[in-house]
Design an enzyme around this catalytic site. Sequence first.
Site, mmCIF file in Angstrom:
data_model
loop_
_atom_site.group_PDB
_atom_site.id
_atom_site.type_symbol
_atom_site.label_atom_id
_atom_site.label_comp_id
_atom_site.label_asym_id
_atom_site.label_seq_id
_atom_site.Cartn_x
_atom_site.Cartn_y
_atom_site.Cartn_z
ATOM 1 N N ASP A 8 -7.985 -4.614 -0.635
ATOM 2 C CA ASP A 8 -8.432 -5.175 -1.928
ATOM 3 C C ASP A 8 -8.568 -6.756 -1.976
ATOM 4 O O ASP A 8 -9.106 -7.105 -2.470
ATOM 5 C CB ASP A 8 -7.877 -4.424 -2.957
ATOM 6 C CG ASP A 8 -8.436 -2.989 -3.261
ATOM 7 O OD1 ASP A 8 -9.553 -3.114 -3.171
ATOM 8 O OD2 ASP A 8 -7.490 -2.126 -3.585
ATOM 9 N N HIS A 34 0.934 -1.224 -0.108
ATOM 10 C CA HIS A 34 0.001 0.121 -0.241
ATOM 11 C C HIS A 34 0.747 1.335 0.022
ATOM 12 O O HIS A 34 1.957 1.212 0.674
ATOM 13 C CB HIS A 34 -0.988 -0.025 1.199
ATOM 14 C CG HIS A 34 -2.032 0.866 1.130
ATOM 15 N ND1 HIS A 34 -2.061 2.190 1.379
ATOM 16 C CD2 HIS A 34 -3.137 0.809 0.735
ATOM 17 C CE1 HIS A 34 -3.101 2.863 1.077
ATOM 18 N NE2 HIS A 34 -4.000 2.127 0.549
HETATM 19 N N1 CMC Z 1 4.120 -7.510 -5.491
HETATM 20 C C1 CMC Z 1 5.601 -7.247 -5.330
HETATM 21 N N2 CMC Z 1 6.503 -6.172 -5.196
HETATM 22 C C2 CMC Z 1 6.034 -5.428 -4.478
HETATM 23 C C3 CMC Z 1 4.522 -5.164 -4.671
HETATM 24 C C4 CMC Z 1 3.594 -6.160 -4.888
HETATM 25 N N3 CMC Z 1 2.372 -6.213 -4.910
HETATM 26 N N4 CMC Z 1 4.244 -3.854 -4.198
HETATM 27 C C5 CMC Z 1 5.320 -3.208 -3.901
HETATM 28 N N5 CMC Z 1 6.410 -4.264 -4.105
HETATM 29 C C6 CMC Z 1 8.064 -3.789 -3.948
HETATM 30 C C7 CMC Z 1 8.614 -3.137 -5.023
HETATM 31 O O1 CMC Z 1 8.831 -3.730 -6.321
HETATM 32 C C8 CMC Z 1 9.482 -2.390 -4.363
HETATM 33 O O2 CMC Z 1 10.445 -3.089 -4.391
HETATM 34 P P1 CMC Z 1 12.204 -2.578 -4.375
HETATM 35 O O3 CMC Z 1 12.171 -1.598 -3.153
HETATM 36 O O4 CMC Z 1 13.000 -4.044 -4.430
HETATM 37 O O5 CMC Z 1 12.223 -1.838 -5.505
HETATM 38 C C9 CMC Z 1 8.827 -1.951 -2.930
HETATM 39 O O6 CMC Z 1 7.898 -3.140 -2.604
HETATM 40 C C10 CMC Z 1 8.222 -0.670 -2.805
HETATM 41 O O7 CMC Z 1 7.406 -0.784 -3.542
HETATM 42 P P2 CMC Z 1 6.691 0.744 -4.168
HETATM 43 O O8 CMC Z 1 6.322 0.533 -5.492
HETATM 44 O O9 CMC Z 1 7.726 1.739 -3.983
HETATM 45 O O10 CMC Z 1 5.463 0.872 -3.184
HETATM 46 P P3 CMC Z 1 4.383 1.939 -3.700
HETATM 47 O O11 CMC Z 1 3.927 2.830 -2.247
HETATM 48 O O12 CMC Z 1 4.924 3.074 -4.804
HETATM 49 O O13 CMC Z 1 3.219 1.186 -3.943
HETATM 50 C C11 CMC Z 1 1.235 -0.028 -4.284
HETATM 51 C C12 CMC Z 1 1.978 0.680 -3.533
HETATM 52 C C13 CMC Z 1 -0.006 -0.333 -3.791
HETATM 53 C C14 CMC Z 1 0.909 0.751 -5.651
HETATM 54 C C15 CMC Z 1 1.974 -1.286 -4.631
HETATM 55 O O14 CMC Z 1 2.219 -2.063 -3.426
HETATM 56 C C16 CMC Z 1 1.254 -2.119 -5.677
HETATM 57 O O15 CMC Z 1 1.509 -2.051 -6.871
HETATM 58 N N6 CMC Z 1 0.644 -3.277 -4.919
HETATM 59 C C17 CMC Z 1 -0.539 -3.958 -5.850
HETATM 60 C C18 CMC Z 1 -1.711 -3.334 -6.223
HETATM 61 C C19 CMC Z 1 -2.740 -3.207 -5.246
HETATM 62 O O16 CMC Z 1 -2.886 -3.973 -4.620
HETATM 63 N N7 CMC Z 1 -3.054 -2.041 -5.184
HETATM 64 C C20 CMC Z 1 -4.304 -1.646 -4.160
HETATM 65 C C21 CMC Z 1 -3.751 -1.040 -3.055
HETATM 66 S S1 CMC Z 1 -4.842 -0.638 -1.746
HETATM 67 C C22 CMC Z 1 -6.007 0.505 -2.773
HETATM 68 C C23 CMC Z 1 -6.835 1.724 -1.660
HETATM 69 O O17 CMC Z 1 -6.247 1.866 -0.446
HETATM 70 O O18 CMC Z 1 -7.717 2.287 -1.894
#
Ligand code: CMC
Length: 436
Positions: free
Chosen positions: A371, A314
């Site tokens: 989700d 998240h």
């Molecule tokens: N699967 C695998 N690796 C992940 C994932 C995942 N779902 N999410 C984050 N990572 C890794 C990412 O590759 C990164 O690794 P590294 O540090 O080695 O580069 C690290 O974790 C940090 O990720 P980030 O992209 O900087 O995190 P973010 O805060 O930008 O992204 C997110 C948050 C929700 C977009 C992401 O976790 C994601 O894409 N999750 C899957 C989609 C999802 O479930 N979305 C719904 C979120 S809840 C909606 C709401 O609250 O309304």
Amino acid sequence: MAVSREPIQKEPVRLAIEGQDLELPVLEGSEGEVAIDISELRKKSGVITLDEGFVNTGSTTSAITFLDGEKGVLRYRGYPIEELAKHCDFIEICYLLIYGDLPNAEQASCFRSSIREHTLIHEEMRSFYNGFPRDAHPMAILSSVVGALSTFYQDSLDPSDPRQVEVSTHRLLAKLPTIAAYSYKKSNGQPFMYPLNKLDYCENFLQMMFATPTEPYEVDPDFADALRLLLIVHADHEQNCSTSTVRMVGSSNANLFASISAGISALWGPLHGGANEACVSMLEEIVADGGNVQKYVDMAKDKNSTFRLMGFGHRVYKNFDPRAKIIKATCDRLLAKLQLDDPLFEVAQKLEEAALKDEYFVKRKLYPNVDFYSGVIYRALGIPVQMFTVLFAIGRLPGWIAHWHEMHQSPGKRIYRPRQVYTGQTEREFVPLDQR
Ligand code: CMC
């Protein structure tokens, strides 16, 4: 009585820019968030700030919802989400978000009666549904029909008239489940079911979704309770994309129906409300691929692959998502009760276990988010995947309305009009068509 405090003025900061030494006020909110107030920056210095995606920008002060992503805290009007989920129904949450306090018995009863009075949609609106193709996405139907409310209910469009705002608020809360259920009935060709006002909000929605005129239908209380919880945990999440959209559109004094219709369109995007749909699609893919959960966990860890485990991680919650914690218990209970013969649930449970003990996910604090469990619960309730975001919209509606009200009541209300840093072509000479 809920309070909305003026921010505390802190020691100003100094900014040296373009040969000037500027003083910028610093404010602190009631939970300790500190912000540099740049509202006079352009007037005083001629420069603006740039912040793609508004990652560092507070667009407003707000007294509705507080969340602390590090500590996994979410509170509506000061009340922890865990307490609200335990004790309230969705209508009380709507009242709390919109009016600022939990209702007493009399207020709750009046509010409920008013919502009940408005559950029908105008008969002529039903004929709109004939014009939509059968395979139309229900979110497209939802935003169109909500926008069209302003053509049928022209007596409640004036944002500056408190009585009209109140009537349009109650109309929206009452009619959205009806509009949503009809969009589902349209897709499967079944007759529309009128609302039954003896039922409560969640029961009524399930009845309109799943009953038919030919068979008696009894609402399963566990289904109604699961829906109650899902709507409550989605009811507000401060300045997210759709809520900011509702505030943005409303800031032009567009009516409430038009503003909410825009919010529904923003929510439809897969980066916002569409993630639970994406999560169930991923689980279906894993099932179709033989149920090898470890393969997908490995793929998500592989830096050469763009695959991510949907429903994990998240942007704001970095320890756990408090909403996920609340609905996980319901998810487990429903699955144990229903004993559904659907391999997707087994895959979901295995995936959750595998990720929670995998070092990659543990180290990065990637926990199942709201989700993940909401997708699984909707599936268990028999809600089709395309309706998942529609359910999210019904849940988020009171939050959108509360923010729209707050924006209009703010003494400093102005039309939202961000600036830009222009990077295009500078002035050039016009070339007539025959010389291009
Ligand atoms: N699967 C695998 N690796 C992940 C994932 C995942 N779902 N999410 C984050 N990572 C890794 C990412 O590759 C990164 O690794 P590294 O540090 O080695 O580069 C690290 O974790 C940090 O990720 P980030 O992209 O900087 O995190 P973010 O805060 O930008 O992204 C997110 C948050 C929700 C977009 C992401 O976790 C994601 O894409 N999750 C899957 C989609 C999802 O479930 N979305 C719904 C979120 S809840 C909606 C709401 O609250 O309304």
